[in-house]
Design a protein around this motif. Structure first.
Motif, PDB file in Angstrom:
ATOM      1  N   ALA A  38      -1.021  -3.854   3.738  1.00 11.98           N
ATOM      2  CA  ALA A  38      -1.171  -3.251   5.182  1.00 11.98           C
ATOM      3  C   ALA A  38      -0.202  -2.357   5.300  1.00 11.98           C
ATOM      4  O   ALA A  38       1.018  -2.530   4.831  1.00 11.98           O
ATOM      5  N   SER A  39      -0.388  -1.008   5.775  1.00 17.71           N
ATOM      6  CA  SER A  39       0.647  -0.088   5.703  1.00 17.71           C
ATOM      7  C   SER A  39       0.594   0.688   7.547  1.00 17.71           C
ATOM      8  O   SER A  39      -0.321   0.264   8.112  1.00 17.71           O
ATOM      9  N   GLY A  40       1.736   1.053   8.031  1.00 15.32           N
ATOM     10  CA  GLY A  40       1.715   1.419   9.313  1.00 15.32           C
ATOM     11  C   GLY A  40       0.672   2.526   9.657  1.00 15.32           C
ATOM     12  O   GLY A  40       0.330   2.575  10.564  1.00 15.32           O
ATOM     13  N   SER A  41       1.076   3.474   8.538  1.00  9.24           N
ATOM     14  CA  SER A  41       0.029   5.049   8.903  1.00  9.24           C
ATOM     15  C   SER A  41      -1.117   4.675   7.940  1.00  9.24           C
ATOM     16  O   SER A  41      -1.037   3.912   6.969  1.00  9.24           O
ATOM     17  N   PRO A  42      -2.453   5.358   8.305  1.00 12.01           N
ATOM     18  CA  PRO A  42      -3.579   5.206   7.338  1.00 12.01           C
ATOM     19  C   PRO A  42      -3.377   5.796   5.988  1.00 12.01           C
ATOM     20  O   PRO A  42      -2.912   6.825   5.696  1.00 12.01           O
ATOM     21  N   PHE A  43      -3.988   5.071   5.083  1.00 12.41           N
ATOM     22  CA  PHE A  43      -4.377   5.534   3.609  1.00 12.41           C
ATOM     23  C   PHE A  43      -5.770   5.609   3.306  1.00 12.41           C
ATOM     24  O   PHE A  43      -6.454   4.504   4.124  1.00 12.41           O
ATOM     25  N   ILE A  98       6.749 -12.126   0.178  1.00 16.55           N
ATOM     26  CA  ILE A  98       6.363 -11.066   1.043  1.00 16.55           C
ATOM     27  C   ILE A  98       7.400 -10.025   1.071  1.00 16.55           C
ATOM     28  O   ILE A  98       8.489 -10.319   1.210  1.00 16.55           O
ATOM     29  N   LEU A  99       6.929  -8.783   1.201  1.00 16.93           N
ATOM     30  CA  LEU A  99       7.859  -7.400   1.135  1.00 16.93           C
ATOM     31  C   LEU A  99       7.461  -6.851   2.391  1.00 16.93           C
ATOM     32  O   LEU A  99       6.165  -6.110   2.173  1.00 16.93           O
ATOM     33  N   MET A 100       8.165  -6.742   3.282  1.00 22.02           N
ATOM     34  CA  MET A 100       7.848  -5.790   4.571  1.00 22.02           C
ATOM     35  C   MET A 100       8.899  -4.732   4.373  1.00 22.02           C
ATOM     36  O   MET A 100      10.099  -4.854   4.147  1.00 22.02           O
ATOM     37  N   GLY A 101       8.259  -3.576   4.785  1.00 23.29           N
ATOM     38  CA  GLY A 101       9.111  -2.433   4.990  1.00 23.29           C
ATOM     39  C   GLY A 101       9.020  -1.584   6.445  1.00 23.29           C
ATOM     40  O   GLY A 101       7.975  -1.132   7.086  1.00 23.29           O
ATOM     41  N   LEU A 102      10.246  -1.682   7.073  1.00 23.66           N
ATOM     42  CA  LEU A 102      10.411  -1.055   8.372  1.00 23.66           C
ATOM     43  C   LEU A 102      11.769  -0.487   8.397  1.00 23.66           C
ATOM     44  O   LEU A 102      12.290  -0.673   9.235  1.00 23.66           O
ATOM     45  N   SER A 103      11.793   0.340   7.202  1.00 23.21           N
ATOM     46  CA  SER A 103      13.208   0.898   7.142  1.00 23.21           C
ATOM     47  C   SER A 103      13.263   2.506   7.418  1.00 23.21           C
ATOM     48  O   SER A 103      14.299   3.139   7.094  1.00 23.21           O
ATOM     49  N   THR A 104      12.205   3.051   7.325  1.00 22.34           N
ATOM     50  CA  THR A 104      11.978   4.754   7.620  1.00 22.34           C
ATOM     51  C   THR A 104      12.423   5.359   6.021  1.00 22.34           C
ATOM     52  O   THR A 104      12.549   6.367   6.243  1.00 22.34           O
ATOM     53  N   ILE A 105      12.383   4.681   5.257  1.00 19.99           N
ATOM     54  CA  ILE A 105      12.683   4.953   3.815  1.00 19.99           C
ATOM     55  C   ILE A 105      11.340   5.100   3.100  1.00 19.99           C
ATOM     56  O   ILE A 105      11.057   4.266   2.114  1.00 19.99           O
ATOM     57  N   PHE A 111       3.524  -4.930   2.533  1.00 24.53           N
ATOM     58  CA  PHE A 111       3.169  -4.194   4.080  1.00 24.53           C
ATOM     59  C   PHE A 111       4.297  -3.195   4.219  1.00 24.53           C
ATOM     60  O   PHE A 111       5.571  -3.450   4.744  1.00 24.53           O
ATOM     61  N   PRO A 112       4.074  -2.052   3.642  1.00 27.54           N
ATOM     62  CA  PRO A 112       4.987  -0.998   3.987  1.00 27.54           C
ATOM     63  C   PRO A 112       4.657  -0.399   5.343  1.00 27.54           C
ATOM     64  O   PRO A 112       3.968   0.445   5.577  1.00 27.54           O
ATOM     65  N   LEU A 113       5.578  -0.671   6.252  1.00 29.18           N
ATOM     66  CA  LEU A 113       4.932  -0.292   7.741  1.00 29.18           C
ATOM     67  C   LEU A 113       5.523   0.886   8.375  1.00 29.18           C
ATOM     68  O   LEU A 113       5.301   1.186   9.531  1.00 29.18           O
ATOM     69  N   SER A 114       6.251   1.687   7.797  1.00 30.75           N
ATOM     70  CA  SER A 114       7.289   2.683   8.326  1.00 30.75           C
ATOM     71  C   SER A 114       6.099   4.127   8.648  1.00 30.75           C
ATOM     72  O   SER A 114       5.450   4.142   7.622  1.00 30.75           O
ATOM     73  N   ASN A 115       6.427   4.510   9.560  1.00 30.12           N
ATOM     74  CA  ASN A 115       5.519   5.852  10.150  1.00 30.12           C
ATOM     75  C   ASN A 115       6.452   6.891  10.164  1.00 30.12           C
ATOM     76  O   ASN A 115       7.564   6.916  10.310  1.00 30.12           O
ATOM     77  N   PRO A 116       5.896   8.147  10.133  1.00 29.95           N
ATOM     78  CA  PRO A 116       4.611   8.313   9.726  1.00 29.95           C
ATOM     79  C   PRO A 116       4.361   8.226   8.004  1.00 29.95           C
ATOM     80  O   PRO A 116       5.180   7.686   7.362  1.00 29.95           O
ATOM     81  N   SER A 117       3.070   8.603   7.570  1.00 34.68           N
ATOM     82  CA  SER A 117       2.863   8.303   5.960  1.00 34.68           C
ATOM     83  C   SER A 117       4.044   8.788   5.257  1.00 34.68           C
ATOM     84  O   SER A 117       4.232   8.109   4.074  1.00 34.68           O
ATOM     85  N   PRO A 176      -7.401  -0.270   2.412  1.00 34.40           N
ATOM     86  CA  PRO A 176      -6.214  -0.874   3.034  1.00 34.40           C
ATOM     87  C   PRO A 176      -6.263  -1.214   4.350  1.00 34.40           C
ATOM     88  O   PRO A 176      -6.941  -0.656   5.094  1.00 34.40           O
ATOM     89  N   GLY A 177      -5.455  -1.973   4.665  1.00 30.62           N
ATOM     90  CA  GLY A 177      -5.438  -2.821   6.173  1.00 30.62           C
ATOM     91  C   GLY A 177      -4.257  -1.705   6.877  1.00 30.62           C
ATOM     92  O   GLY A 177      -3.345  -1.251   6.142  1.00 30.62           O
ATOM     93  N   GLN A 178      -4.653  -1.443   8.039  1.00 23.53           N
ATOM     94  CA  GLN A 178      -3.437  -0.660   8.836  1.00 23.53           C
ATOM     95  C   GLN A 178      -2.899  -1.587   9.712  1.00 23.53           C
ATOM     96  O   GLN A 178      -3.512  -1.747  10.868  1.00 23.53           O
ATOM     97  N   GLY A 179      -1.758  -1.956   9.570  1.00 29.39           N
ATOM     98  CA  GLY A 179      -0.843  -2.952  10.349  1.00 29.39           C
ATOM     99  C   GLY A 179       0.103  -1.993  11.414  1.00 29.39           C
ATOM    100  O   GLY A 179       1.027  -1.766  11.333  1.00 29.39           O
TER     101      GLY A 179
END
Ligand SMILES: NC(=O)c1ccc[n+]([C@@H]2O[C@H](COP(=O)([O-])OP(=O)(O)OC[C@H]3O[C@@H](n4cnc5c(N)ncnc54)[C@H](O)[C@@H]3O)[C@@H](O)[C@H]2O)c1
Ligand SMILES: O=C(O)C[C@H](O)C(=O)O
Ligand SMILES: [Mg+2]
Length: 630
Positions: A467-472, A411-418, A440-446, A484-487
């Protein structure tokens, strides 16, 4: 007094209520500016003395929406569309929500992430004025509200600002808000999405989140309070901007902020004893969550809402990946409020799946700007200690690439703002190491997303669970359309808030938060599961929010923090029906007001055009969204 004893003190033998119409009904708040709505009948216009103040045609909802959509389409940039929608919300709130109801997938990205990010960056520039209902409404004396009281204050504002200079007087400032409030979203603007400290420009976030509370969970718009704290800003550029609308002082100290928040929490609950308070986009939210969570009905969306929403998608991803919880290895890029919140929530899930706490927590490797979070790295912030590794044998891993090679994650989660931190090479390695890597690249915005959907699909050859934080947008891969899922916490915070309101919870417990994620994971339709979706279609968000709200209410009851004791004895079906009936519906709400006026005027009841109701919320008030396609 502890939350449990507050609940117990209000306890009485629970009534065995069988029919939901016996349950407490909403005290309908004042409908806002429907009176200039072009769907009002001629008779009602005459009675309310608005005849002649709108064009002569009496329109169906459908016609109105046609015009709105055309006007929206005519605006070229997302920010222009955002501005159009803001004006619409502030001038005809029911029409705004009717528009949103049938077009949630297209409009959400315009009022929420990603566009809200740009709106906040440019808030000082695009700000116009407090939006208000036209003056004549203030003088009219016919409007009966509640028990016959005449409402004088009819203004709607974008939100309330509390400044550091107001400390000692927050109570008085709060008195200026002209409506009763059920829920507030509060920010100090210090970490707006992944865009940094935006000071009072952060007001766009509470405004956007509360619009979604209304659209997704049917909390009445007049019962919501967007709240922005002006505690200074570390953003030097803003402080020097002549148009910046906040104070020009540097951010106050943590101790000063704590005292301010203590006063604010007391003042809010003094005015509205049952208020639910959502903390949002604070740079360091851990101390206030710990301080207030057992005493007030409050939660932190970035720590807890994010934890719950990722839990919801993750439960489905784990099933699909075929990897047992004990064999999962999760690398998190970002060890801030969201990263730690998500890791904690998933730890609880692993424990529920049979792992000990120690085994569960060892499934996580957190990486921050300094590299792998390990005890022997040097002094760590308190919130990172729980997940700090002690098995790295003195070796420090600095880059994400190094950590991926070392851990071999599933699992790779992204909550880094990068933005772009999940490079092609890292994505390829994830696909080489796993049959179905969870990305899961979850940082916002796109722009801050650690990778795009397209990149994830391309570099994992379509193998990833995403799943991403912002929609694709959806895309075609080997002849198949992939969605894509939107987490994003929008799937849970509306239900957490509504659940807390309806159950009249004295606090928002960890059980309620967990329940929101668990309920979300079960809310997918069979067709959605067949397509291997991790999250339900956003167009069904109102239905999903009902399921989440129900889970939250049941958890509140289990934890003994609920005060609406009558809800304890109703069946699940009755509870669902009750939730739906308590949800604001911009179609029926408008009609109910017109019927009420007709009644007052002694006019024959009804005559409203009904055919447009299929655009959004069901005619039975079911909240069923009607989408063009799945
Ligand atoms: N999808 C969602 O629903 C959701 C919810 C909450 C937050 N978020 C997003 O998550 C992001 C983080 O939010 P937060 O509240 O945790 O912020 P935060 O400021 O508390 O944490 C950011 C973390 O990223 C780390 N970081 C910064 N630069 C880095 C780098 N170059 N390499 C590795 N790590 C680095 C920091 O050290 C910190 O640990 C934001 O972009 C926010 O929009 C998404
Ligand atoms: O606002 C969002 O879209 C999600 C989340 O609360 C965030 O801070 O990024
Ligand atoms: Mg947030």
């Amino acid at each position: 007094m502890s939350s449990t004893s507050r609940a117990a003190s209000s306890a009485a033998p629970a009534a065995n209520i069988k029919h939901t119409h016996h349950l407490p009904q909403r005290h309908n708040p004042l409908p806002s500016p429907w009176e200039y709505d072009t769907s009002n009948s001629t008779e009602v216009r005459k009675y309310t003395k608005t005849y002649g103040l709108t064009p002569p045609a009496v329109e169906t909802f459908e016609k109105q929406l046609q015009r709105c959509l055309a006007q929206l389409a005519a605006r070229k940039t997302p920010i222009e569309k955002y501005q159009y929608l803001s004006v619409l919300r502030n001038t005809n709130v029911h029409l705004f929500y009717r528009l949103l109801a049938g077009n949630v997938k297209d409009i959400c990205p315009l009022i929420y992430t990603p566009t809200v990010g740009e709106a906040c960056q440019r808030w000082s520039e695009i700000y116009t004025q407090p939006e208000e209902v036209k003056e004549p409404a203030l003088q009219r004396a016919w409007w009966p509200f509640g028990c016959g009281e005449v409402v004088e204050k009819r203004l709607t504002f974008s939100g309330l600002y509390l400044s550091f200079e107001d400390r000692g007087h927050l109570h008085q400032v709060i008195q200026n808000w002209p409506h009763d409030v059920e829920i507030t979203v509060v920010t100090d603007g210090s970490r707006i999405l992944g865009l940094g400290d935006l000071g009072v420009n952060g007001m766009g976030i509470p405004v956007g989140k509360l619009s979604l509370y209304t659209a997704c969970a049917g909390i009445h718009p007049m019962r919501t309070l967007p709240l922005c704290l002006d505690l200074g800003t570390s953003n030097k550029e803003f402080r020097e901007d002549p148009l910046y609308l906040g104070s020009r002082r540097d951010k106050v100290t943590a101790e000063e902020e704590k005292e301010f928040l203590d006063e604010m929490m007391a003042a809010l609950t003094e005015r509205w004893p049952s208020i639910v308070i959502q903390y949002e986009d604070f740079k360091n939210p851990f101390p206030s969550l710990e301080r207030y969570q057992n005493t007030y009905a409050m939660f932190n969306d970035d720590i807890q809402g994010t934890g719950a929403v990722i839990l919801g998608g993750f439960i489905n991803a784990v099933k699909q990946s075929g990897v047992a919880p004990k064999d999962q290895r999760a690398v998190f890029l970002g060890a801030g409020s969201a990263g730690v919140g998500v890791a904690k929530q998933l730890t609880e899930f692993f424990m529920n799946e049979g792992l000990s706490e120690e085994e569960a927590k060892k499934r996580f490797w957190l990486v921050d700007s300094q590299g792998l979070v390990a005890h022997d790295r040097g002094k760590l912030a308190d919130h990172k200690l729980y997940f700090a590794r002690d098995d790295n044998n003195g070796q420090q891993y600095k880059s994400l690439e190094e950590v991926v090679e070392y851990v071999k994650p599933t699992i790779l989660m992204g909550l880094s703002t990068i933005g772009g931190a999940f490079t092609p090479k890292i994505l390829q390695r994830m696909a080489e190491m796993n049959e179905r890597p969870v990305i899961f690249p979850l940082s916002n915005p796109s722009s801050k997303s650690e990778c795009t959907f397209e990149e994830a699909i391309k570099h994992t050859n379509g193998k990833c669970l995403f799943a991403s934080g912002s929609p694709f947008p959806s895309l075609m891969h080997e002849g198949k359309e992939l969605t894509p899922g939107q987490g994003n916490n929008v799937y849970v915070f509306p239900g957490i808030g509504l659940g807390a309101i309806l159950s009249k919870s004295v606090s928002v417990t960890q059980g309620m938060i967990y329940a929101s994620g668990a309920a979300l994971s079960k809310s997918l339709l069979p067709e959605e599961r067949e397509e291997n979706w991790l999250y339900p279609d956003i167009r069904r968000i109102r239905d999903v929010s009902v399921v989440v709200t129900k889970g939250v209410i049941r958890a509140a009851q289990k934890d003994g923090v609920d005060r609406e004791l009558a809800l304890r004895n109703v069946s699940d079906e009755e509870l669902e029906e009750y939730i739906r009936r308590r949800m604001y519906d911009p179609f029926t709400e408008h009609e109910a007001v017109e019927e009420e006026i007709r009644g007052l005027a002694g006019l024959a009841i009804s005559g409203k055009p009904k055919e447009a109701q299929g655009n959004g919320v069901g005619p039975d008030g079911s909240g069923q969204l009607v989408g063009k396609e799945r």
